[in-house]
Design a protein around this motif. Structure first.
Motif, PDB file in Angstrom:
ATOM      1  N   ALA A   7      -6.018  -1.334   1.518  1.00 12.08           N
ATOM      2  CA  ALA A   7      -4.680  -1.621   0.995  1.00 12.08           C
ATOM      3  C   ALA A   7      -3.637  -0.773   1.722  1.00 12.08           C
ATOM      4  O   ALA A   7      -3.865   0.409   1.981  1.00 12.08           O
ATOM      5  N   PRO A   8      -2.520  -1.370   2.124  1.00 14.17           N
ATOM      6  CA  PRO A   8      -1.465  -0.568   2.750  1.00 14.17           C
ATOM      7  C   PRO A   8      -0.969   0.513   1.787  1.00 14.17           C
ATOM      8  O   PRO A   8      -0.887   0.293   0.575  1.00 14.17           O
ATOM      9  N   PHE A   9      -0.669   1.639   2.364  1.00 15.80           N
ATOM     10  CA  PHE A   9      -0.153   2.724   1.538  1.00 15.80           C
ATOM     11  C   PHE A   9       1.187   2.325   0.933  1.00 15.80           C
ATOM     12  O   PHE A   9       1.934   1.540   1.489  1.00 15.80           O
ATOM     13  N   SER A  10       1.444   2.900  -0.215  1.00 14.48           N
ATOM     14  CA  SER A  10       2.702   2.681  -0.941  1.00 14.48           C
ATOM     15  C   SER A  10       2.845   1.237  -1.412  1.00 14.48           C
ATOM     16  O   SER A  10       3.963   0.774  -1.653  1.00 14.48           O
ATOM     17  N   GLY A  11       1.726   0.491  -1.481  1.00 22.50           N
ATOM     18  CA  GLY A  11       1.779  -0.873  -1.991  1.00 22.50           C
ATOM     19  C   GLY A  11       2.547  -1.835  -1.127  1.00 22.50           C
ATOM     20  O   GLY A  11       3.081  -2.824  -1.613  1.00 22.50           O
ATOM     21  N   GLY A  12       2.547  -1.595   0.170  1.00 27.38           N
ATOM     22  CA  GLY A  12       3.289  -2.478   1.060  1.00 27.38           C
ATOM     23  C   GLY A  12       2.467  -3.683   1.497  1.00 27.38           C
ATOM     24  O   GLY A  12       1.426  -4.043   0.939  1.00 27.38           O
ATOM     25  N   LYS A  13       2.911  -4.324   2.555  1.00 26.43           N
ATOM     26  CA  LYS A  13       2.281  -5.528   3.114  1.00 26.43           C
ATOM     27  C   LYS A  13       2.328  -5.426   4.628  1.00 26.43           C
ATOM     28  O   LYS A  13       3.329  -5.006   5.206  1.00 26.43           O
ATOM     29  N   ALA A  14       1.226  -5.848   5.260  1.00 30.23           N
ATOM     30  CA  ALA A  14       1.132  -5.767   6.707  1.00 30.23           C
ATOM     31  C   ALA A  14       0.808  -7.145   7.263  1.00 30.23           C
ATOM     32  O   ALA A  14       0.038  -7.918   6.671  1.00 30.23           O
TER      33      ALA A  14
END
Length: 217
Positions: free
Chosen positions: A194-201
């Motif tokens: 999962a991307p850190f800080s709940g982001g999106k990649a």
């Protein structure tokens, strides 16, 4: 005159009497003759005499000039094969014998709103490599040489880590929509970080199907 009549009477009467006797004797023999010699036998002919039954264990001697029956029948010979009118064409090798494999490739992180490592993405994708391998093998016989299917997808934070949010085909050397869809569906089983800080990649990854050692890695 009387002497002549007397002579005729002595000659004729005995002759007639002798003839009557002979005729009577012949008629009597004809009526009393045996008839069994002239009649044909009536009824079916006598049956052939069958050999008397032999007690158990008695061996019957074979008839001279006749070979005894064999207990084992002679083997049946198969008919000779007919020559084929065409030349047999060897079957193509099975896909499992194809030396090409899905090799490890480098993912490209195009954009991200949270920190994510490309090495973690590559390690996660390697877990579904056997599924993608099967996708390529389904069309391997129709597509020779090295092949590449490049996909773009997003990784989002989920309840159990990162999951693929959306995906699309970027390019493919195999013009088979089923192979392309198969490779894209395989990413649904990947447990991405999962991307850190709940982001999106947004990630681009090339699935390369080639003989191992032909790439730079």
């Amino acid at each position: 005159m009387s002497d002549r009549s007397s002579l005729i009477r002595w000659l004729v009467i005995p002759g007639v009497s002798l003839g009557v006797l002979i005729l009577s004797a012949a008629l009597s023999y004809w009526l009393t003759r045996p008839v069994h010699d002239e009649l044909l036998p009536v009824g079916p002919p006598p049956a052939e005499e069958l050999p008397a039954p032999q007690p158990p264990g008695t061996r019957i001697a074979p008839t001279p000039g006749l070979s005894p029956p064999s207990a084992t029948p002679p083997p049946v010979q198969p008919p000779p094969g007919f020559p084929s009118s065409r030349t047999d064409v060897p079957a193509p090798p099975a896909a499992s014998g194809d030396p090409r494999r899905v090799v490890e490739a480098e993912p490209v992180v195009e954009s991200t709103t949270g920190r994510i490592h490309a090495d973690d993405i590559r390690a996660a994708i390697q877990a579904v490599t056997p599924l993608v391998q099967q996708c390529f093998e389904d069309a391997a016989q129709r597509n020779r040489g090295p092949q590449t299917v490049k996909l773009r997808f997003t990784v989002e934070a989920g309840s159990e880590g990162g999951v693929m949010g959306a995906g699309e085909l970027v390019s493919s050397t195999i013009p088979d929509p089923f192979v392309q869809a198969c490779a894209l569906d395989s990413l649904l089983d990947v447990r991405f970080p999962a991307p850190f800080s709940g982001g999106k990649a947004t990630v681009v990854y090339p699935f390369e199907f080639r003989v191992p050692g032909e790439t730079g890695r």
